[in-house]
Design a protein around this motif. Structure first.
Motif, PDB file in Angstrom:
ATOM      1  N   CYS A 288       0.842  -1.194   0.000  1.00  0.00           N
ATOM      2  CA  CYS A 288       0.000   0.000   0.000  1.00  0.00           C
ATOM      3  C   CYS A 288       0.878   1.245   0.000  1.00  0.00           C
ATOM      4  CB  CYS A 288      -0.895  -0.014   1.239  1.00  0.00           C
ATOM      5  SG  CYS A 288      -2.069   1.351   1.188  1.00  0.00           S
TER       6      CYS A 288
ATOM      7  N   ASN B  45      -0.549   4.332   0.602  1.00  0.00           N
ATOM      8  CA  ASN B  45      -1.383   5.421   1.107  1.00  0.00           C
ATOM      9  C   ASN B  45      -0.937   6.047   2.424  1.00  0.00           C
ATOM     10  OD1 ASN B  45      -3.209   5.647  -0.995  1.00  0.00           O
ATOM     11  ND2 ASN B  45      -4.323   3.846  -0.300  1.00  0.00           N
TER      12      ASN B  45
ATOM     13  N   ASN C 246      -5.681  -2.191  -1.479  1.00  0.00           N
ATOM     14  CA  ASN C 246      -6.392  -1.121  -2.153  1.00  0.00           C
ATOM     15  C   ASN C 246      -6.579  -1.560  -3.604  1.00  0.00           C
ATOM     16  OD1 ASN C 246      -7.422   1.288  -2.964  1.00  0.00           O
ATOM     17  ND2 ASN C 246      -5.498   2.410  -2.793  1.00  0.00           N
TER      18      ASN C 246
ATOM     19  N   HIS D  64     -10.722   1.780  -1.610  1.00  0.00           N
ATOM     20  CA  HIS D  64     -10.480   3.023  -0.867  1.00  0.00           C
ATOM     21  C   HIS D  64     -11.370   4.105  -1.472  1.00  0.00           C
ATOM     22  CE1 HIS D  64      -8.611   6.445   0.944  1.00  0.00           C
ATOM     23  NE2 HIS D  64      -7.668   5.729   1.518  1.00  0.00           N
TER      24      HIS D  64
END
Ligand code: SAH
Ligand code: SF4
Length: 426
Positions: A144, A146, A189, A223
Motif C-alpha cells: 500500500c 497510502n 487497495n 479506498h
C-alpha cells in the motif's frame, strides 16, 4: 489476504510431503501466520506462539516458525524473545519457505528472513490442495502507498505491486477446475490495481467475468479516494459481480479524516454511496470504522454516528484505535483513554446492530439466491451466502454444496438469515 498466504505456505508443505493435522501435538512443523494491524491481533498471535513453545520442549525435532506482518515487523527480536523459534519468515519471503524448511530440518539452523525485495509468489502446480473449495480468495496486488496515519500496512507489506493479469486469470481458472464458484479478488487497495497504462482494475474484472463456470466475483478492499466512476459503473455492467462493496470510511468527521490522512471528506463518501446505489439499487454496503482516534472529541464521534444513520450500512466492522509502532498517529497528541473508546464502541455497535437487524428483517418473506458453501452449525443444516454476502442457513437432505439455489427467507437475525429451500438452480 492472510488466508491466501496461508494456503500458499500450506501448498508448499503438501508438496514437501507434509500432511495437515488438527492436533498441534502431532505436528512436525507449526508456522503461525500473523496480523499486526491492531494491537489485539498482535497480542493474540504472540499468545498462540507462547502456547506452542512447550510442544517444542517436548519434541525438539519440531520446526516452529512465525510469518506474516508481525514477523515482518519484529524480525530477529522475536527470536530473542522466543529462543525456541526456528524461523521468522517475512511477508515477501514466502518463495524461499521450502528451502528454509530443508535447511532447518537438515542442519537445525535458525533463520530470520525479512527482506522486502522478494517477489510476490505465484501459485504452485496443481497438487489437489484446492479440490472442492467452493469459495476462494486470490491476491491481485500487495502492499500500500497510502500511509493512512494510523496504519502499519505500508511498513509491513511494502509498496504496491500488482500481479500480471495472465497469471491471475490462470490461477482463477485452475481454482474453478477444482470446484470454485466464487472468487474474491484481494488487495489492500484493489482500486489501484494497475498492470499498464491502459490495463487497470476494471479491465481485470471484465476478464474475470468471462471465466466460464465462475458464478460470483467479489473484491476487497476499496479506498473511497480511488473509487472511480469507471468502477462504480461496472457494477451495472458485469453480471457475475456481486452487488456488494466493502468501502471503509473510518470516521464521519472531516477533522479526523484529515488527521488520518484519508484524503476524502464525509460529503464525498456520502456522494459515492449515492452513486453506487443509483447504479445498482440493491447493492449492500459494508465498511470499517474506528473510534478513539487521537483528538476525537464527542462532536467528532457524533458525526460518525450521524454518518452511520445516514448511510444505513448492511454491516460494519468497528474497532478501537490502537497505536501501531512507527506510524505517525502513534506520535500524535490528544490520545483518547481506553474507557472512552470502549463506551463509544459500545454505542456505535448498538446503533449498527439495530440497523443491520432492520435491514435483514426486510428480507423476510423474499426469495434469495444462495451459493451453498458447506454444513451449518446446526445438525442437518447447510449454509451459504446471498450475492449481497449475507449468511443464510437452511435445512436440506441433498448435498447441494457448490450449487446456487433459491431460498425463501423465514426469519432474520443480526448475523444470519434462516430460510427454506424453494428451488435447486444449478
Ligand atoms: N486497506 C484497507 C484496510 C486495511 S486494515 C483500507 O484502507 O480500508 C483493516 C481495518 O483495520 C481498517 O479499515 C481500519 O478500520 C482498522 N485499523 C487499521 N489500523 C488500525 C489501528 N491502528 N487501530 C485500530 N484499527 C485499525
Ligand atoms: Fe492502511 Fe488501507 Fe490506509 Fe493502506 S489504505 S495505509 S492499508 S488503511
Amino acid at each position: 489476504m492472510n488466508e491466501y498466504d496461508s494456503d500458499y505456505l500450506g501448498q508448499v508443505l503438501v508438496s514437501s510431503n507434509y500432511l495437515p493435522t488438527d492436533n498441534p501435538k502431532q505436528a512436525d512443523v507449526i508456522l503461525i501466520n500473523t496480523c499486526t494491524v491492531r494491537a489485539k491481533a498482535a497480542q493474540k498471535a504472540l499468545s498462540l506462539l507462547g502456547r506452542m513453545v512447550p510442544l517444542k520442549k517436548r519434541n525438539p525435532e519440531l520446526i516452529l516458525g512465525i510469518t506474516g506482518c508481525l514477523a515482518q515487523q519484529e524480525g530477529s527480536s522475536l527470536m530473542q524473545r522466543f529462543p525456541d523459534l526456528d524461523l521468522v519468515l517475512g511477508t515477501r519471503e514466502k518463495e524461499r519457505f521450502e528451502s528454509f524448511l530443508k535447511r532447518i530440518s537438515t542442519s537445525r539452523e535458525k533463520i530470520v528472513a525479512i527482506d522486502m525485495d522478494g517477489p510476490l509468489v505465484s501459485p504452485l502446480p496443481n497438487n489437489g490442495y484446492f479440490k472442492g473449495r467452493v469459495k476462494s480468495f486470490i491476491s491481485v496486488m500487495e502492499g500500500c502507498n497510502n500511509f493512512c496515519s494510523y496504519c502499519i500496512v505500508p511498513y509491513v507489506r511494502g509498496r504496491e505491486v500488482s500481479r500480471p493479469p495472465k497469471e491471475i486469470l490462470e490461477e482463477i481458472r485452475h481454482l474453478v477446475s477444482q470446484g470454485t464458484r466464487e472468487i474474491t479478488l484481494l488487495g489492500q487497495n484493489v482500486n489501484s490495481y494497475k498492470w499498464d497504462k491502459t490495463y487497470g482494475f476494471s479491465s481485470l474484472l471484465k476478464e474475470v467475468n468471462k471465466i466460464e463456470d465462475l458464478a460470483r466475483i467479489r473484491f476487497t478492499t476499496s479506498h473511497p479516494k480511488d473509487l472511480s466512476d469507471d468502477l462504480i459503473n461496472i457494477f451495472a455492467e458485469l453480471d457475475n459481480l456481486c452487488p456488494h462493496i466493502h468501502l471503509p470510511f473510518q470516521s464521519g468527521s472531516n477533522k479526523i479524516l484529515r488527521l488520518m490522512n484519508r484524503r476524502y471528506s464525509r460529503e464525498r463518501y456520502i456522494d459515492l454511496i449515492g452513486r453506487l446505489r443509483q447504479v445498482r439499487p440493491e447493492i449492500a454496503i459494508t465498511s470499517d470504522v474506528m473510534v478513539g482516534f487521537p483528538k476525537e472529541s464527542d462532536e467528532d464521534f457524533q458525526m460518525t454516528l450521524d454518518l452511520i444513520k445516514k448511510i444505513e450500512f448492511d454491516n460494519l466492522y468497528s474497532f478501537k484505535y490502537s497505536d501501531r509502532k512507527g506510524t505517525s498517529a502513534e506520535k500524535m497528541e490528544g490520545k483518547v483513554d481506553d474507557s472512552k473508546k470502549s463506551s463509544r464502541l459500545e454505542t456505535l455497535q448498538r446503533l449498527q446492530k439495530d440497523i443491520t437487524l432492520g435491514k435483514n428483517r426486510m428480507l423476510e418473506g423474499t426469495r434469495m439466491e444462495v451459493l451453498v458453501e458447506g454444513y451449518g452449525k446446526r445438525n442437518g443444516q447447510l449454509t451459504g451466502r446471498t450475492a449481497s454476502n449475507k449468511v443464510v442457513n437452511f435445512s436440506c437432505n441433498n448435498n447441494v454444496i457448490g450449487n446456487l439455489i433459491d431460498v425463501k427467507i423465514q426469519h432474520a437475525a443480526v448475523n444470519s438469515l434462516q430460510g427454506i429451500l424453494t428451488n435447486m438452480n444449478h
